[in-house]
Design an enzyme around this catalytic site. Structure first.
Site, PDB file in Angstrom:
ATOM      1  N   ASP A  48       0.838  -1.203   0.000  1.00 12.99           N
ATOM      2  CA  ASP A  48       0.000   0.000   0.000  1.00 12.99           C
ATOM      3  C   ASP A  48       0.867   1.246   0.000  1.00 12.99           C
ATOM      4  OD1 ASP A  48      -2.331  -1.408  -0.041  1.00 12.99           O
ATOM      5  OD2 ASP A  48      -2.958  -0.900   1.993  1.00 12.99           O
TER       6      ASP A  48
ATOM      7  N   GLU B  68     -10.220  -9.511  -5.365  1.00 15.45           N
ATOM      8  CA  GLU B  68      -8.978  -8.957  -5.911  1.00 15.45           C
ATOM      9  C   GLU B  68      -8.112 -10.044  -6.542  1.00 15.45           C
ATOM     10  OE1 GLU B  68      -8.213  -4.866  -3.381  1.00 15.45           O
ATOM     11  OE2 GLU B  68      -7.207  -6.681  -2.698  1.00 15.45           O
TER      12      GLU B  68
ATOM     13  N   LEU C 214     -22.458   0.257   6.198  1.00 19.29           N
ATOM     14  CA  LEU C 214     -22.943   1.608   5.935  1.00 19.29           C
ATOM     15  C   LEU C 214     -22.056   2.683   6.555  1.00 19.29           C
ATOM     16  CD1 LEU C 214     -26.688   0.813   6.732  1.00 19.29           C
ATOM     17  CD2 LEU C 214     -25.641   0.964   4.463  1.00 19.29           C
ATOM     18  N   GLY C 215     -20.780   2.355   6.759  1.00 18.13           N
ATOM     19  CA  GLY C 215     -19.868   3.350   7.319  1.00 18.13           C
ATOM     20  C   GLY C 215     -20.255   3.734   8.733  1.00 18.13           C
ATOM     21  N   GLU C 216     -20.321   5.039   9.003  1.00 21.61           N
ATOM     22  CA  GLU C 216     -20.597   5.521  10.363  1.00 21.61           C
ATOM     23  C   GLU C 216     -22.008   5.177  10.834  1.00 21.61           C
ATOM     24  OE1 GLU C 216     -21.896  10.086   9.164  1.00 21.61           O
ATOM     25  OE2 GLU C 216     -19.944   9.699  10.074  1.00 21.61           O
TER      26      GLU C 216
ATOM     27  N   THR D  43      -9.552   3.784   5.345  1.00 22.03           N
ATOM     28  CA  THR D  43      -8.940   2.715   4.563  1.00 22.03           C
ATOM     29  C   THR D  43      -8.930   1.407   5.352  1.00 22.03           C
ATOM     30  OG1 THR D  43      -7.473   4.353   3.563  1.00 22.03           O
ATOM     31  CG2 THR D  43      -6.903   2.034   3.239  1.00 22.03           C
TER      32      THR D  43
ATOM     33  N   ASP E 152     -12.355  -4.306   5.579  1.00 23.87           N
ATOM     34  CA  ASP E 152     -11.563  -5.505   5.834  1.00 23.87           C
ATOM     35  C   ASP E 152     -11.574  -5.856   7.316  1.00 23.87           C
ATOM     36  OD1 ASP E 152     -10.892  -5.669   3.148  1.00 23.87           O
ATOM     37  OD2 ASP E 152      -9.103  -4.432   3.395  1.00 23.87           O
TER      38      ASP E 152
END
Length: 293
Positions: A11, A134, A207-209, A235, A239
């Protein structure tokens, strides 16, 4: 044991004041080079939470490949099934992160795209299988078909061509963007039903936050909130979520409780730079803090 069939990338993280528009040049404030790739991130994050983890992945015959294997060993991951691909570079990801922790990512697959079906022979044992997109779809499909435990597909990136893979997995864990790409509709309820008919057990949309939406084939649908934190870098949050979900399922927790814990661990992970999950002692401290609030 958790088996992870997936990718490793070096990365290259560039912190910028804003994500560039098309045709725009921006100056990076800071640059970091670290270990990444969805398979590696999930394997390391699960191992840090105390699970026995084996990774099945491919790296190049370069210094980055050697560093990857040594890194996994230092994280107590079984590397006996890692393949070194001669004459091929290790995968690389270029990650732009803005001041709000939002990111865009460009990946050069490198050796990841040379992981083959044959590389999976005599490797697919364990309680939980974690797979992503991936690597080549035929490899993902073989892993899902031949593994005997709980199979979790994190469909990232979500350009899935062989949709039969969906019928082979128990749980699918797209984020909102991946969900829309998979179902090709803006009608959330319709898309949810489409996916539920294809997988064996459940769909979890991160859904993130806002947390995660859990929907199961037996009719359960619940929005599970995430604790509020100061976001530094998103980031790898997905995962970490998938890794924690696997760990808590392996421990015997029911799916809803496992999602609750996964939300909390993922929330902790975005409070620092990098795609790797927190260690077990950090998680325990964080859980105590939010339980006391």
């Amino acid at each position: 044991m958790i088996a992870v069939v997936g990718s490793y990338n070096v990365d290259v993280i560039l912190r910028v004041s804003k994500i560039p528009e098309i045709g725009e040049t921006v100056i990076a404030d800071e640059v970091y080079i670290t270990h990444g790739g969805k398979g590696s991130n999930q394997a390391v994050s699960a191992s840090r939470l105390g699970s026995h983890v084996k990774i099945i992945a491919a790296v190049g015959d370069d210094k980055h490949g050697t560093n990857a294997i040594e890194f996994w060993k230092s994280e107590n991951i079984d590397v006996s099934k890692v393949k070194i691909k001669n004459g091929i570079n290790t995968g690389t990801a270029y990650i732009f992160v803005d001041k709000k922790g939002r990111n865009i990512i460009v990946v050069n697959r490198g050796a990841n795209y040379n992981l083959s079906e044959d590389d999976l022979n005599n490797s697919l044992e364990g309680d939980i299988l974690l797979i992503q997109l991936e690597i080549r779809e035929n490899v993902v499909k073989k892993a899902a078909k031949e593994f005997n435990g709980i199979k979790i597909l994190n469909p990232a990136p979500a350009n899935l061509k062989d949709t039969e893979i969906l019928s082979l997995v128990d749980i699918i864990t797209p984020n909102e963007i991946e969900f829309k790409e998979l179902v090709n509709t803006d009608d959330f309820e319709y898309g949810l039903n489409v996916l539920l008919k294809k997988v064996k057990k459940a769909v979890i949309v991160t859904l993130g936050e806002r947390g995660a939406l859990l929907a199961t084939r037996d009719g359960k649908k619940v929005l599970i909130p995430s604790p509020k934190v100061n976001v530094i870098d998103e980031t790898g949050a997905g995962d970490v979520f998938n890794a924690a979900l696997s760990v808590y399922l392996e421990k015997g927790f029911d799916l809803e409780t496992a999602v609750e814990y996964a939300n909390k661990v993922a929330a902790l992970s975005v409070t620092k730079i990098g795609a790797l999950g927190p260690k077990l002692d950090e998680v325990r401290k964080f859980l105590e803090e939010i339980d006391n609030e």
